[in-house]
Design a protein around this motif. Structure first.
Motif, PDB file in Angstrom:
ATOM      1  N   ILE A   1     -45.276 -29.269 -33.913  1.00 16.10           N
ATOM      2  CA  ILE A   1     -44.222 -30.180 -33.449  1.00 16.10           C
ATOM      3  C   ILE A   1     -43.298 -29.471 -32.468  1.00 16.10           C
ATOM      4  O   ILE A   1     -42.933 -30.026 -31.421  1.00 16.10           O
ATOM      5  N   ARG A   2     -42.914 -28.246 -32.809  1.00 17.83           N
ATOM      6  CA  ARG A   2     -42.000 -27.509 -31.936  1.00 17.83           C
ATOM      7  C   ARG A   2     -42.589 -27.335 -30.542  1.00 17.83           C
ATOM      8  O   ARG A   2     -41.937 -27.603 -29.535  1.00 17.83           O
TER       9      ARG A   2
ATOM     10  N   LEU B   1     -37.425  -9.160 -30.789  1.00 17.56           N
ATOM     11  CA  LEU B   1     -38.013 -10.501 -30.710  1.00 17.56           C
ATOM     12  C   LEU B   1     -37.458 -11.410 -31.814  1.00 17.56           C
ATOM     13  O   LEU B   1     -37.233 -12.610 -31.604  1.00 17.56           O
ATOM     14  N   GLU B   2     -37.237 -10.819 -32.997  1.00 18.27           N
ATOM     15  CA  GLU B   2     -36.672 -11.598 -34.096  1.00 18.27           C
ATOM     16  C   GLU B   2     -35.233 -11.987 -33.775  1.00 18.27           C
ATOM     17  O   GLU B   2     -34.801 -13.105 -34.069  1.00 18.27           O
ATOM     18  N   MET B   3     -34.481 -11.093 -33.169  1.00 13.64           N
ATOM     19  CA  MET B   3     -33.101 -11.396 -32.780  1.00 13.64           C
ATOM     20  C   MET B   3     -33.047 -12.496 -31.715  1.00 13.64           C
ATOM     21  O   MET B   3     -32.097 -13.272 -31.657  1.00 13.64           O
ATOM     22  N   LYS B   4     -34.061 -12.560 -30.867  1.00 13.90           N
ATOM     23  CA  LYS B   4     -34.124 -13.596 -29.831  1.00 13.90           C
ATOM     24  C   LYS B   4     -34.638 -14.920 -30.368  1.00 13.90           C
ATOM     25  O   LYS B   4     -34.693 -15.918 -29.634  1.00 13.90           O
ATOM     26  N   GLY B   5     -35.036 -14.946 -31.632  1.00 12.22           N
ATOM     27  CA  GLY B   5     -35.532 -16.184 -32.224  1.00 12.22           C
ATOM     28  C   GLY B   5     -36.946 -16.528 -31.830  1.00 12.22           C
ATOM     29  O   GLY B   5     -37.376 -17.675 -31.957  1.00 12.22           O
ATOM     30  N   VAL B   6     -37.699 -15.537 -31.349  1.00  8.69           N
ATOM     31  CA  VAL B   6     -39.072 -15.779 -30.911  1.00  8.69           C
ATOM     32  C   VAL B   6     -40.052 -15.714 -32.086  1.00  8.69           C
ATOM     33  O   VAL B   6     -41.040 -16.439 -32.123  1.00  8.69           O
TER      34      VAL B   6
ATOM     35  N   GLY C   1     -45.017  -9.189 -45.006  1.00  7.01           N
ATOM     36  CA  GLY C   1     -44.895  -8.327 -43.838  1.00  7.01           C
ATOM     37  C   GLY C   1     -45.590  -8.816 -42.589  1.00  7.01           C
ATOM     38  O   GLY C   1     -45.665  -8.092 -41.600  1.00  7.01           O
ATOM     39  N   SER C   2     -46.082 -10.058 -42.584  1.00  7.12           N
ATOM     40  CA  SER C   2     -46.696 -10.598 -41.366  1.00  7.12           C
ATOM     41  C   SER C   2     -45.616 -11.115 -40.428  1.00  7.12           C
ATOM     42  O   SER C   2     -44.530 -11.504 -40.868  1.00  7.12           O
ATOM     43  N   TYR C   3     -45.955 -11.130 -39.145  1.00  8.52           N
ATOM     44  CA  TYR C   3     -45.022 -11.633 -38.134  1.00  8.52           C
ATOM     45  C   TYR C   3     -45.527 -12.984 -37.616  1.00  8.52           C
ATOM     46  O   TYR C   3     -46.682 -13.106 -37.199  1.00  8.52           O
ATOM     47  N   HIS C   4     -44.613 -13.959 -37.647  1.00  5.05           N
ATOM     48  CA  HIS C   4     -44.988 -15.339 -37.307  1.00  5.05           C
ATOM     49  C   HIS C   4     -44.266 -15.760 -36.031  1.00  5.05           C
ATOM     50  O   HIS C   4     -43.038 -15.710 -35.947  1.00  5.05           O
ATOM     51  N   LEU C   5     -45.038 -16.143 -35.020  1.00  5.59           N
ATOM     52  CA  LEU C   5     -44.493 -16.613 -33.755  1.00  5.59           C
ATOM     53  C   LEU C   5     -44.095 -18.085 -33.900  1.00  5.59           C
ATOM     54  O   LEU C   5     -44.885 -18.911 -34.332  1.00  5.59           O
ATOM     55  N   PHE C   6     -42.859 -18.402 -33.545  1.00  8.41           N
ATOM     56  CA  PHE C   6     -42.387 -19.791 -33.634  1.00  8.41           C
ATOM     57  C   PHE C   6     -43.104 -20.667 -32.627  1.00  8.41           C
ATOM     58  O   PHE C   6     -43.470 -20.231 -31.547  1.00  8.41           O
TER      59      PHE C   6
END
Length: 392
Positions: free
Chosen positions: A152-153, A375-380, A387-392
């Motif tokens: 949706i995003r 990247l997390e601070m930028k909201g990306v 511990g996985s990284y999820h891209l919005f």
């Protein structure tokens, strides 16, 4: 209904009724006569052209509708209680800035007018035109996953490149619905919530803030008078409004059975364009979408570009320009080269742990850790459990 809240405000009421207002009041009265089925009431309205004409011909209804039952005819014998309820409701609606829109009103969603079970009156509070040139309904499960939320995003963000003037409709429910409303607002789209109860409450209460925001860029729509609780059957019934007032329906996530599939079936009966996003084969909330696509109940789409091409809503020049601008790159502006490397890897395969990201990006762990933090601070992206990284 415990999980609800009042959203109304007081204002003055008119001292007399115009012909248009009388039509609205008559339509409201007719909905209180229980022998009417939705199809019968709509058929009678279409034949006579207005609720006022029905009331004027109530003593000779069989001349208009020969198949009218004795029970239906007798319902016009004593309408005093129905009239009292309609009058009280109308006064309340005026006081609380709610528009009462009968079927023959130009404000009524015109795409619905010929639907055989369309409501003969709607109650609306909001600011959006219900007859925008382009209207889509986004629907799906109440148990949305990160996968559905990401769809949706990205879909709404990408739609801005192709169709900046679209009305988005959904049901204000948990999951896909509320995500569709919120992403619409975030991207500047007006959005309509179709409710299964009166406009004196919001259900669920946790969506009240979004509902109030929608009043100034969209609105809330229902066929139910105030003091009508959200009974189970009402949620199924309101689906026909979600389907009927749109050009196209988009199913994002659905279990093998669910309300989204019911709405898609209604949409097909109304000859609306139906689309679905596929999902992982074994994912619980992708089964409905996958089955629908397999059985030719909906066209497969994987992006906003697929959708606008299928609907012929954007010409080839506009599509090519959007491609050249790089929609995905615009979603993550001002990235360093290292940040872009991480994003590119996660665009291909989301939800990766840092050791896998280090291998795929070629970045040293210390550099990668700093990059992921920025990247997390930028909201990306965000860190998931495990511990996985999820891209919005």
């Amino acid at each position: 209904m415990n999980d609800s809240t009042n959203i109304t405000e007081k204002s003055s009421s008119p001292s007399s009724l115009s012909a248009q207002e009388q039509e609205a009041l008559n339509a409201m009265t007719l909905t209180r006569l229980t022998p009417f089925s939705l199809v019968t009431l709509h058929e009678l309205y279409q034949r006579l052209g207005s609720a006022t004409a029905i009331m004027e011909n109530r003593n000779n209804l069989r001349d208009v509708l020969p198949e009218a039952s004795d029970r239906l005819i007798s319902s016009f014998g004593d309408m005093s209680e129905a009239m009292r309820r309609a009058e009280a409701e109308y006064e309340w609606d005026i006081q609380n800035k709610i528009e009462v829109i009968p079927l023959n009103d130009p404000r009524y969603p015109q795409r619905m007018v010929d639907c055989p079970d369309a409501p003969i009156v709607l109650y609306y509070r909001g600011s959006a035109d219900l007859n925008k040139q382009k209207v889509i309904s986004i629907i799906g499960t109440r148990h949305s996953t990160l996968y559905g939320q990401d769809i949706i995003r990205r879909f709404m963000a990408d739609m801005r490149q192709y169709c900046p003037d679209v009305l988005v409709v959904s049901g204000l429910a948990y999951g896909i619905d509320i995500n569709a409303h919120r992403e619409s607002l975030k991207n500047g789209y007006p959005t309509i919530g179709v409710l299964a109860h009166g406009l004196d409450t919001i259900y669920p209460n946790s969506h009240r803030t979004t509902a109030v925001e929608m009043l100034s860029n969209g609105g809330l729509l229902t066929e139910y008078m105030s003091q009508t609780p959200g009974a189970k059957g009402n949620f199924v019934q309101r689906n026909r409004i979600v389907a009927g007032m749109s050009d196209a329906l988009i199913l994002v996530e659905s279990a093998a059975k669910g309300g989204g599939l019911i709405t898609m079936n209604i949409g097909r009966d109304y000859n609306r364009d139906c689309f679905a996003f596929p999902g992982p084969v074994n994912a619980e909330y992708s089964k409905g979408c996958n089955n629908l696509i397999r059985n030719h109940g909906a066209s497969l789409i994987s992006s906003a570009e697929d959708f606008v091409m299928a609907m012929n809503w954007s010409d080839a020049k506009e599509l090519e320009q959007a491609r050249q601008e790089g929609i995905e790159r615009q979603m993550f502006p001002d990235l360093t080269d290292d940040e872009q490397k991480v994003v590119n890897v996660l665009l291909e395969t989301n939800d990766l742990q840092i050791n896998v990201l280090a291998m795929k990006t070629g970045l040293p762990i210390n550099v990668l850790s700093s990059t992921l933090f920025l990247l997390e601070m930028k909201g990306v992206l965000k860190t998931l459990a495990g511990g996985s990284y999820h891209l919005f």
